[in-house]
Design a protein around this motif. Sequence first.
Motif, short mmCIF file in Angstrom:
data_model
loop_
_atom_site.label_atom_id
_atom_site.label_comp_id
_atom_site.label_asym_id
_atom_site.label_seq_id
_atom_site.Cartn_x
_atom_site.Cartn_y
_atom_site.Cartn_z
N SER A 1 0.85 -1.20 0.00
CA SER A 1 0.00 0.00 0.00
C SER A 1 0.88 1.24 0.00
O SER A 1 2.04 1.20 0.41
CB SER A 1 -0.91 0.00 1.23
N SER A 2 0.30 2.32 -0.43
CA SER A 2 0.99 3.61 -0.46
C SER A 2 0.38 4.50 0.62
O SER A 2 -0.81 4.38 0.94
CB SER A 2 0.80 4.23 -1.84
N ASP A 3 1.19 5.42 1.18
CA ASP A 3 0.60 6.33 2.16
C ASP A 3 0.07 7.61 1.50
O ASP A 3 -0.26 8.57 2.19
CB ASP A 3 1.57 6.63 3.32
N ASP A 4 0.01 7.57 0.16
CA ASP A 4 -0.62 8.70 -0.53
C ASP A 4 -1.47 8.18 -1.69
O ASP A 4 -1.19 8.47 -2.87
CB ASP A 4 0.44 9.68 -1.05
N PRO A 5 -2.51 7.44 -1.36
CA PRO A 5 -3.40 7.01 -2.44
C PRO A 5 -4.20 8.19 -2.97
O PRO A 5 -4.18 9.27 -2.36
CB PRO A 5 -4.30 5.98 -1.74
N PRO A 6 -4.87 8.05 -4.10
CA PRO A 6 -5.66 9.15 -4.64
C PRO A 6 -6.66 9.68 -3.61
O PRO A 6 -7.30 8.91 -2.89
CB PRO A 6 -6.39 8.52 -5.83
N GLY A 7 -6.74 11.02 -3.54
CA GLY A 7 -7.71 11.64 -2.64
C GLY A 7 -7.17 11.97 -1.27
O GLY A 7 -7.91 12.46 -0.41
N PHE A 8 -5.88 11.78 -1.06
CA PHE A 8 -5.28 12.07 0.25
C PHE A 8 -4.29 13.23 0.12
O PHE A 8 -3.68 13.43 -0.93
CB PHE A 8 -4.54 10.84 0.80
N ILE A 9 -4.16 13.99 1.23
CA ILE A 9 -3.16 15.05 1.29
C ILE A 9 -1.77 14.43 1.10
O ILE A 9 -1.47 13.38 1.67
CB ILE A 9 -3.21 15.75 2.68
N ASP A 10 -0.93 15.09 0.31
CA ASP A 10 0.42 14.55 0.09
C ASP A 10 1.19 14.49 1.41
O ASP A 10 1.12 15.44 2.21
CB ASP A 10 1.19 15.43 -0.89
N PRO A 11 1.92 13.42 1.64
CA PRO A 11 2.68 13.29 2.90
C PRO A 11 3.65 14.47 3.10
O PRO A 11 4.41 14.81 2.19
CB PRO A 11 3.45 11.98 2.72
#
Lengths: 180, 172
Positions: free
Chosen positions: A52-62
């Motif tokens: 998994s990624s900690d920046d999937p679509p729709g999330f604030i960029d890390p």
Amino acid sequence: MKGRLGKFGLLFLAVALCLAITGAGFAMWDKTLYIDGTVNTGEVNMEILSVSSDDPPGFIDPGKDKDVGCTTAQIDPNDNQRVIVTITNGYPCYEVRVHFTAHNNGTVPVKLQDIIVTSPPGGELTVTGSDGIGEQIDPCVDRDNTIYIHVEQCAVELTQYTFTVEFYYVQWNEYTPPGP
Amino acid sequence: MAENRTVTNKVWLALLVVVLCCACLSYGCSSQAMSPGSSLQQAGDKDPIFTSCSCNDPAGTIDPGKDKDVGCCTCEIEAVVNPTNATVTIGNAYPSYKCRINFTIQNADDDEITITIVNVTAPSAISVIADPDLVGTTLQPDEETDGFIVVQVNDLATQSTTYNFTVKIDGD
């Protein structure tokens, strides 16, 4: 002598002599011990269970305050030891973490020797996975790890970056620590 | 005169046939008893025998020279049926796995026996080294001697594979 025994008599004696010699030889062979050995080798086998990624679509960029770029990560459907990462609408200084869970489904403990990344040849991305290198995973055990991706200044605009990440595990006692 | 010669030849020929039959019969019995793994060893045979056999990596112990319990090794003697045979089984081995098998040989014969040859047959993926002191050892009746073999898995070994080796210890 020949007259008394005849041809068959001589033949009989010759055969008897041969048999006696064979018997003596065979008697020597009789004093033999055997050790029969069987070696069954084990197996080194790893698979990626989840990613998994900690920046999937729709999330604030890390580390940022806006949702600009996004990153998706999936297990390669043709090889469960590889992960395919895609960065969309990335920009210089965009950074993201990709988490994965590896499972040792072999019979021999392993250690992560290296992470092999097919990143773009121009050096637009830096991918590191320092926290998992050298970590031991025993048979039937899962381990969570993370790789870090950073988009460099030379990244090209309007480009979607897709690359694969391969995890190179080795038999635990064959692991070589990275050089200084 | 010629008739007498013919009769004599027939007698010799008959004797020859009988001797050959006996030889074949006895060879057949003996060769069955000699086969590795055979279960036809006759009670009362007095060959050298294995009286004990052990391995330095039984199940549940750390692999020799390593820090993990991964592989394991067992050694068994067919004590009742065929004590001239020992069987070594190594499981879950890997390149660089190494173990040592110790055994004791007893001269159960009535005559002294000298170990003349130790012959190892193993695939290239496996190294088997036999105790170099075995050859030349002379055992008086009932006397015992200890020996060992060391088995190592080489880098050529492939995963999930079975390899067989044989150690043949000859004496006369």
